[in-house]
Design a protein around this motif. Structure first.
Motif, PDB file in Angstrom:
ATOM      1  N   LEU A 164       0.823  -1.210   0.000  1.00 58.12           N
ATOM      2  CA  LEU A 164       0.000   0.000   0.000  1.00 58.12           C
ATOM      3  C   LEU A 164       0.859   1.262   0.000  1.00 58.12           C
ATOM      4  N   MET A 165       1.977   1.233   0.730  1.00 63.32           N
ATOM      5  CA  MET A 165       2.810   2.430   0.858  1.00 63.32           C
ATOM      6  C   MET A 165       3.602   2.744  -0.409  1.00 63.32           C
ATOM      7  N   ARG A 166       3.837   1.748  -1.238  1.00 67.53           N
ATOM      8  CA  ARG A 166       4.570   2.002  -2.479  1.00 67.53           C
ATOM      9  C   ARG A 166       3.729   2.803  -3.480  1.00 67.53           C
ATOM     10  N   ALA A 167       2.429   2.885  -3.246  1.00 64.39           N
ATOM     11  CA  ALA A 167       1.565   3.639  -4.161  1.00 64.39           C
ATOM     12  C   ALA A 167       0.475   4.351  -3.373  1.00 64.39           C
ATOM     13  N   PRO A 168       0.845   5.326  -2.521  1.00 72.85           N
ATOM     14  CA  PRO A 168      -0.160   6.019  -1.705  1.00 72.85           C
ATOM     15  C   PRO A 168      -1.196   6.708  -2.583  1.00 72.85           C
ATOM     16  N   GLY A 169      -2.457   6.556  -2.204  1.00 71.39           N
ATOM     17  CA  GLY A 169      -3.549   7.145  -2.968  1.00 71.39           C
ATOM     18  C   GLY A 169      -4.134   6.218  -3.999  1.00 71.39           C
ATOM     19  N   ARG A 170      -3.399   5.174  -4.367  1.00 67.22           N
ATOM     20  CA  ARG A 170      -3.906   4.232  -5.361  1.00 67.22           C
ATOM     21  C   ARG A 170      -4.809   3.201  -4.695  1.00 67.22           C
ATOM     22  N   VAL A 171      -5.935   2.899  -5.335  1.00 68.95           N
ATOM     23  CA  VAL A 171      -6.854   1.892  -4.819  1.00 68.95           C
ATOM     24  C   VAL A 171      -6.424   0.517  -5.327  1.00 68.95           C
ATOM     25  N   PHE A 172      -6.195  -0.402  -4.407  1.00 64.62           N
ATOM     26  CA  PHE A 172      -5.901  -1.789  -4.753  1.00 64.62           C
ATOM     27  C   PHE A 172      -7.165  -2.618  -4.543  1.00 64.62           C
ATOM     28  N   GLU A 212      -6.960   6.507   9.916  1.00 66.20           N
ATOM     29  CA  GLU A 212      -6.286   7.656   9.326  1.00 66.20           C
ATOM     30  C   GLU A 212      -5.510   7.259   8.079  1.00 66.20           C
ATOM     31  N   TRP A 213      -4.990   6.015   8.069  1.00 65.36           N
ATOM     32  CA  TRP A 213      -4.105   5.581   6.999  1.00 65.36           C
ATOM     33  C   TRP A 213      -4.785   4.666   5.984  1.00 65.36           C
ATOM     34  N   ILE A 214      -5.214   3.509   6.451  1.00 68.32           N
ATOM     35  CA  ILE A 214      -5.728   2.490   5.523  1.00 68.32           C
ATOM     36  C   ILE A 214      -7.226   2.685   5.339  1.00 68.32           C
ATOM     37  N   GLU A 215      -7.580   3.160   4.169  1.00 64.93           N
ATOM     38  CA  GLU A 215      -8.959   3.533   3.865  1.00 64.93           C
ATOM     39  C   GLU A 215      -9.641   2.432   3.054  1.00 64.93           C
ATOM     40  N   THR A 216     -10.862   2.095   3.437  1.00 64.34           N
ATOM     41  CA  THR A 216     -11.678   1.172   2.653  1.00 64.34           C
ATOM     42  C   THR A 216     -12.395   1.945   1.547  1.00 64.34           C
ATOM     43  N   TYR A 222      -8.881  -1.315  -1.036  1.00 65.05           N
ATOM     44  CA  TYR A 222      -8.245  -0.496  -0.010  1.00 65.05           C
ATOM     45  C   TYR A 222      -7.175   0.402  -0.635  1.00 65.05           C
ATOM     46  N   ARG A 223      -6.875   1.485   0.077  1.00 63.17           N
ATOM     47  CA  ARG A 223      -5.757   2.333  -0.326  1.00 63.17           C
ATOM     48  C   ARG A 223      -5.140   2.971   0.908  1.00 63.17           C
ATOM     49  N   LEU A 224      -3.885   3.380   0.753  1.00 62.43           N
ATOM     50  CA  LEU A 224      -3.226   4.148   1.797  1.00 62.43           C
ATOM     51  C   LEU A 224      -3.505   5.618   1.501  1.00 62.43           C
TER      52      LEU A 224
END
Length: 228
Positions: A164-172, A212-216, A222-224
């Motif tokens: 998740l941290m390698r692509a903050p803001g990206r939805v996986f 605050e960090w890991i958003e559903t 999920y995304r960071l």
């Protein structure tokens, strides 16, 4: 272990030429004749670099890049005919790393391959420490700090956070995360992903119920979240 190159081209003569020449220069070479078989081969063999033709049957190079870039960041060098040179720009925009034009000098191609691999290796070295806001990860030391406090994660939780941290803001998507973690050797992640996300939140969030960090992203994955 030798560096593995996946050569993707619908012309058997090109595949054979590149296989012989690159093998002579110390590379392990595997081949595929179209984008669809290349996807299967890349997932199975995990090559270090892909040489990709654009105009192929079944699945062309553009379609391959679009789909493959959703899964992995393996460097891709497009191999294109001169009359298609302008089309290579679209390949670069889709996520390819470089391109060479047919007919090409084999020595130049090897130099491009080595330069691309060297650049990717240097970038990987720079990203051994990941940092988003007050969240820090030292990938090599397998250490995580949140607001200057060290937290201890299981290997699976650690790999999940790094992804998740390698692509903050990206939805996986759930499937993407499960597949990436499966590639790291973790089996059965798909059915337990929610549990691992919850456990990770409990360790890094101030309030796991309001992360605050890991958003559903409902219905997707999920995304960071990037700090504002």
């Amino acid at each position: 272990m030798p560096t593995t190159i996946l050569v993707v081209d619908d012309q058997a003569s090109v595949r054979q030429l590149l296989h012989e020449y690159l093998s002579e220069h110390g590379f392990r070479v595997i081949t595929a004749s179209d984008g669809q078989s290349a996807l299967y081969t890349a997932r199975r063999e995990n090559p270090d670099l892909i040489l990709l033709d654009l105009m192929m049957p079944h699945m062309d190079g553009y379609q391959f890049i679009k789909q493959f870039r959703q899964e992995r960041q393996t460097p891709i060098i497009i191999v294109t005919a001169r009359e298609e040179e302008s089309d290579a720009v679209l390949g670069l925009e889709l996520g390819a790393d470089d391109y060479v034009v047919k007919p090409f000098r084999l020595r130049e191609l090897v130099a491009r391959i080595r330069a691309t691999l060297r650049r990717v290796s240097e970038e990987a070295e720079r990203t051994k420490t990941l940092h988003v806001g007050d969240l820090w990860v030292d990938v090599q030391a397998h250490a995580v700090k949140v607001r200057e406090k060290e937290v201890y994660l299981t290997p699976l939780e650690f790999d999940l956070l790094v992804t998740l941290m390698r692509a903050p803001g990206r939805v996986f998507t759930r499937d993407e995360l499960a597949n990436r973690l499966a590639d790291s050797g973790f089996a059965g992640v798909s059915s337990t992903l929610n549990v691992h996300i919850r456990n990770l939140r409990c360790k890094i969030e101030k309030d796991p119920g309001h992360p605050e960090w890991i958003e559903t992203v409902f219905g997707v994955g999920y995304r960071l979240r990037k700090p504002e």
